[in-house]
Scaffold this motif. Sequence first.
Motif, PDB file in Angstrom:
ATOM      1  N   ASN A 264       1.601  -7.435   4.638  1.00  0.00           N
ATOM      2  CA  ASN A 264       1.053  -6.194   4.095  1.00  0.00           C
ATOM      3  C   ASN A 264       1.992  -5.049   4.470  1.00  0.00           C
ATOM      4  O   ASN A 264       2.160  -4.740   5.652  1.00  0.00           O
ATOM      5  CB  ASN A 264      -0.349  -5.919   4.648  1.00  0.00           C
ATOM      6  N   VAL A 265       2.605  -4.443   3.484  1.00  0.00           N
ATOM      7  CA  VAL A 265       3.590  -3.380   3.707  1.00  0.00           C
ATOM      8  C   VAL A 265       2.962  -2.038   3.325  1.00  0.00           C
ATOM      9  O   VAL A 265       2.364  -1.899   2.245  1.00  0.00           O
ATOM     10  CB  VAL A 265       4.869  -3.615   2.880  1.00  0.00           C
ATOM     11  N   PHE A 266       3.117  -1.038   4.208  1.00  0.00           N
ATOM     12  CA  PHE A 266       2.562   0.288   3.989  1.00  0.00           C
ATOM     13  C   PHE A 266       3.724   1.262   3.837  1.00  0.00           C
ATOM     14  O   PHE A 266       4.440   1.554   4.794  1.00  0.00           O
ATOM     15  CB  PHE A 266       1.638   0.666   5.155  1.00  0.00           C
ATOM     16  N   ALA A 267       3.920   1.728   2.600  1.00  0.00           N
ATOM     17  CA  ALA A 267       5.161   2.431   2.265  1.00  0.00           C
ATOM     18  C   ALA A 267       4.897   3.878   1.880  1.00  0.00           C
ATOM     19  O   ALA A 267       3.937   4.201   1.179  1.00  0.00           O
ATOM     20  CB  ALA A 267       5.873   1.714   1.113  1.00  0.00           C
ATOM     21  N   SER A 268       5.812   4.726   2.330  1.00  0.00           N
ATOM     22  CA  SER A 268       5.802   6.130   1.925  1.00  0.00           C
ATOM     23  C   SER A 268       6.389   6.248   0.526  1.00  0.00           C
ATOM     24  O   SER A 268       7.449   5.692   0.230  1.00  0.00           O
ATOM     25  CB  SER A 268       6.624   6.964   2.904  1.00  0.00           C
ATOM     26  N   ILE A 269       5.714   6.986  -0.329  1.00  0.00           N
ATOM     27  CA  ILE A 269       6.217   7.197  -1.684  1.00  0.00           C
ATOM     28  C   ILE A 269       7.588   7.848  -1.644  1.00  0.00           C
ATOM     29  O   ILE A 269       8.450   7.574  -2.479  1.00  0.00           O
ATOM     30  CB  ILE A 269       5.218   8.057  -2.498  1.00  0.00           C
TER      31      ILE A 269
ATOM     32  N   PHE B 107       0.865  -1.181   0.000  1.00  0.00           N
ATOM     33  CA  PHE B 107       0.000   0.000   0.000  1.00  0.00           C
ATOM     34  C   PHE B 107       0.900   1.228   0.000  1.00  0.00           C
ATOM     35  O   PHE B 107       1.726   1.405   0.892  1.00  0.00           O
ATOM     36  CB  PHE B 107      -0.907  -0.008   1.236  1.00  0.00           C
ATOM     37  N   VAL B 108       0.755   2.091  -1.011  1.00  0.00           N
ATOM     38  CA  VAL B 108       1.633   3.250  -1.170  1.00  0.00           C
ATOM     39  C   VAL B 108       0.818   4.534  -1.027  1.00  0.00           C
ATOM     40  O   VAL B 108      -0.252   4.672  -1.633  1.00  0.00           O
ATOM     41  CB  VAL B 108       2.332   3.239  -2.543  1.00  0.00           C
ATOM     42  N   ALA B 109       1.311   5.473  -0.219  1.00  0.00           N
ATOM     43  CA  ALA B 109       0.626   6.755  -0.043  1.00  0.00           C
ATOM     44  C   ALA B 109       1.652   7.853   0.154  1.00  0.00           C
ATOM     45  O   ALA B 109       2.830   7.597   0.409  1.00  0.00           O
ATOM     46  CB  ALA B 109      -0.345   6.701   1.136  1.00  0.00           C
TER      47      ALA B 109
ATOM     48  N   VAL C  31      -1.624  -1.238  -4.012  1.00  0.00           N
ATOM     49  CA  VAL C  31      -2.693  -0.255  -3.867  1.00  0.00           C
ATOM     50  C   VAL C  31      -2.050   1.120  -3.804  1.00  0.00           C
ATOM     51  O   VAL C  31      -1.143   1.351  -3.001  1.00  0.00           O
ATOM     52  CB  VAL C  31      -3.529  -0.509  -2.596  1.00  0.00           C
ATOM     53  N   VAL C  32      -2.506   2.038  -4.636  1.00  0.00           N
ATOM     54  CA  VAL C  32      -1.968   3.394  -4.672  1.00  0.00           C
ATOM     55  C   VAL C  32      -3.053   4.357  -4.232  1.00  0.00           C
ATOM     56  O   VAL C  32      -4.098   4.461  -4.859  1.00  0.00           O
ATOM     57  CB  VAL C  32      -1.478   3.766  -6.089  1.00  0.00           C
ATOM     58  N   ASP C  33      -2.798   5.058  -3.138  1.00  0.00           N
ATOM     59  CA  ASP C  33      -3.726   6.090  -2.695  1.00  0.00           C
ATOM     60  C   ASP C  33      -3.516   7.330  -3.553  1.00  0.00           C
ATOM     61  O   ASP C  33      -2.466   7.495  -4.191  1.00  0.00           O
ATOM     62  CB  ASP C  33      -3.491   6.409  -1.219  1.00  0.00           C
ATOM     63  N   GLU C  34      -4.513   8.237  -3.575  1.00  0.00           N
ATOM     64  CA  GLU C  34      -4.383   9.426  -4.419  1.00  0.00           C
ATOM     65  C   GLU C  34      -3.099  10.176  -4.075  1.00  0.00           C
ATOM     66  O   GLU C  34      -2.733  10.336  -2.929  1.00  0.00           O
ATOM     67  CB  GLU C  34      -5.606  10.326  -4.284  1.00  0.00           C
TER      68      GLU C  34
END
Length: 811
Positions: A302-307, A264-266, A328-331
């Motif tokens: 599940n990895v949550f990564a800073s762009i 998950f990238v945001a 998954v790419v957040d806006e």
Amino acid sequence: MPDIKLITENLVDELIPGIERASGIYIMTSFVMKSGVQILSPYLKAAAERGADIKILCGDYLFITQPDGLRELVNIDTRIEARLWHSRGASFHPKAYLMDYDHGAGLLIVGSSNLSRSAFRLGVEWNLAMNAEAEPYTFQVALDKFMNNFYDECTVTLHQETILLYEKEYLIQRQKSPVLVRTITEIEESELMLPHKETEANDHGEIQPIAHIVEPRPAQKQALDALDKTVEEQYDKAMVVMATGLGKTYLAAFFAQRYRRVLFVAHREEILHQAQRSFQTVMPERNVGLYNGIEKDVSADNVFASIYTLGMKNHREQFAPDAFDLIVVDEFHHAAAKTYQSILNYFRPLFLLGITATPDRMDGKDVFALCGGNVAFQLHFLEAIKRQWLCPFRYYGVYDETDYTAISWIGSRYDEEELLAAQLRDEMAETIFNAWKQHKQTRTIAFCSSIRQANFLTSYFIQQGIPCLSLHSRTTEMSRSEAINKLTRGSMEVIFTVDLFNEGVDIPAVDTLLFVRPTESLTIFTQQIGRGLRLHMGKAYCTIIDLIGNYRNADIKLNLFAMDSAEAEKGKQPKIIPEVPIGCELHIDLNVINLLEELSRKKQPRKDKLRTAYFNLKHELGRRPTYLELHLQGREPSREYWQEFRSYANFLSWAEELDVKETEIFLRYEHWLKEVESTVMSKSYKMTVLLYMLERSAAEWLRPISPLEVAPFFHHYYIEKEFRKRIDFSDAESTKLWNYDENKVAKLVATMPMTKWSGSSKGLITFENGFFTLNFEVLPEDMAMLHAWTKEICMYRLHTHFERRGNTEFR
């Protein structure tokens, strides 16, 4: 070297060994001189050739940076990414050099030296150099802060177009001010990027974890069904458009259950933390981890990564390209688009999901382009209000007498100092207070342009006896969670903020929104509207109080509330006061109505609007966009170019974008280019035949073909992807051909695309004696260019034909 070292001379002697060793080189400096670039150029070139990740950020502060220095910089190597910070008069004065050696090693140099020969060799300079091993936390924070600054909305990619624009302003400023002296009193910040741990406020104003949700809500269920169908049809990327408050992050978590490993990238830390909690709620059996400037979990399910962290090459390569089944790419923000592409070009997921509330082309690139234009599901906030999934609104358009035409427009916003001069007046504060007092309910978020405006209005409201707070990145008297508590409990009436609540934090009890800033971005305006539309016990509706003046976008912002937007899609003039859903109300001052009518009459002609959108995209890319890029990334719908010009090449000719040779070629083959772009396509068969011809090479593409020759390519094209088969190869005739029969497929090709296109092309195409022929002569020297232009149109038409659209209104 020691852990910390003071360098007072010959800084370059420390920099060069660092550059030669580093896998990641990150430089941020306020001023760039050609002399400094020339010193580092051979070493940066060598580093780029060995695969080092190199990013350089410089500034236009006081217009000291030399345009020739920027040109020298971008010409070192195309693999080096360079950006320019538009300071807009505010101080931009960093001098930092970061060398990442991998495995926790690195070098950070911060001090007084800009990128110039004098600073490197001759001048009196003080710099501190620090080993990353000695202070790993500080080094990681520095890397993270660098990436935040590098992709800040104040930056633009450096290429010949942006350098030319800078040079024009550079020369103007030099003529105006031979001696540049400017006092900067304050640096405004618009958003807080620090991670935080709070979640939603409950009915009592207490910060608590989000409640466990074991079943999707109705909107999420519809979106999941649409995503299932999209996957079944073998699309490998798509986006979901859902209004704020409908649970996009939970939707992503529910969808992710069918994939083994997820990334998950945001672009904001608070979104990463919120997403992590949502995924844990839906999948408590899986482990989760963060990958950002502080934490580096590479093994979680599940990895949550800073762009900003994953955008660095050495961090991406901590993961195998096929490490994740779903991304998954957040806006995301416009400036970071290139980094998202670098991530997606590296990873090979089974599926890419983009989630957004506001894919608004007025604000540039968005997930629409990232996901190839494929929309699995879309639900606008107006439709959600109709279904009672969000609360209705009462909108009050209050007249703002400020003359915004007298305020300079710089890039994507108004000049800050000029805007403040108009805003920080007691008369303006009184107008705002009276409008708020007349229409407000109990709990208000007020959206301001700047910290100084938020502080000014807070002071004025307090003088009127209203308990309120200016909440922004510099607020020290109260934490954000404490402020949310007070607002939710009702012990505070108003929070004045600067874009702090656009994303990531929800306060369902808020029942009043106050807009005291010009609407520069329709995307941000829509996000902010969503802050007040969440359902909450005791909240019957959300009050929206909006000051409207003659600023940019004022004449179109009310269209966001229109239920009859389909009329505008058909080219009809939208109403000044649109129709809204049942239960919602619009109350507009008469002066505002008169203003909007006047602005509408003065609206930019469509041709000029299309030209502006084209050149905006050209400047972003640094080159002429392809037709498909114009469709996916342009700010205006691509079909409007066809409606106005009948071909992309004709538009380019009108916009004086073709050189002499290109103009001659366009005029010689204009009828062919318009034919390819305009031929009727109930199915994609014509373009598939043309694609086969084009795939043979620029030299061979005009050679006539037989139905039998094209049959294998034709059949494979539709069978290999389920969505193509479903859309164009599932009627009674083509279903019989799913099992390949060469003669039967050839008969279909002859009957459908070849015969039909021959009959409708006015002689440009013939199908005679079993051969399909482009019936016009092409000069040998024109062949390559005409081939390229034809292929651009062909790929555009195939893409738009198969582009997936969701089952509700797309806004």
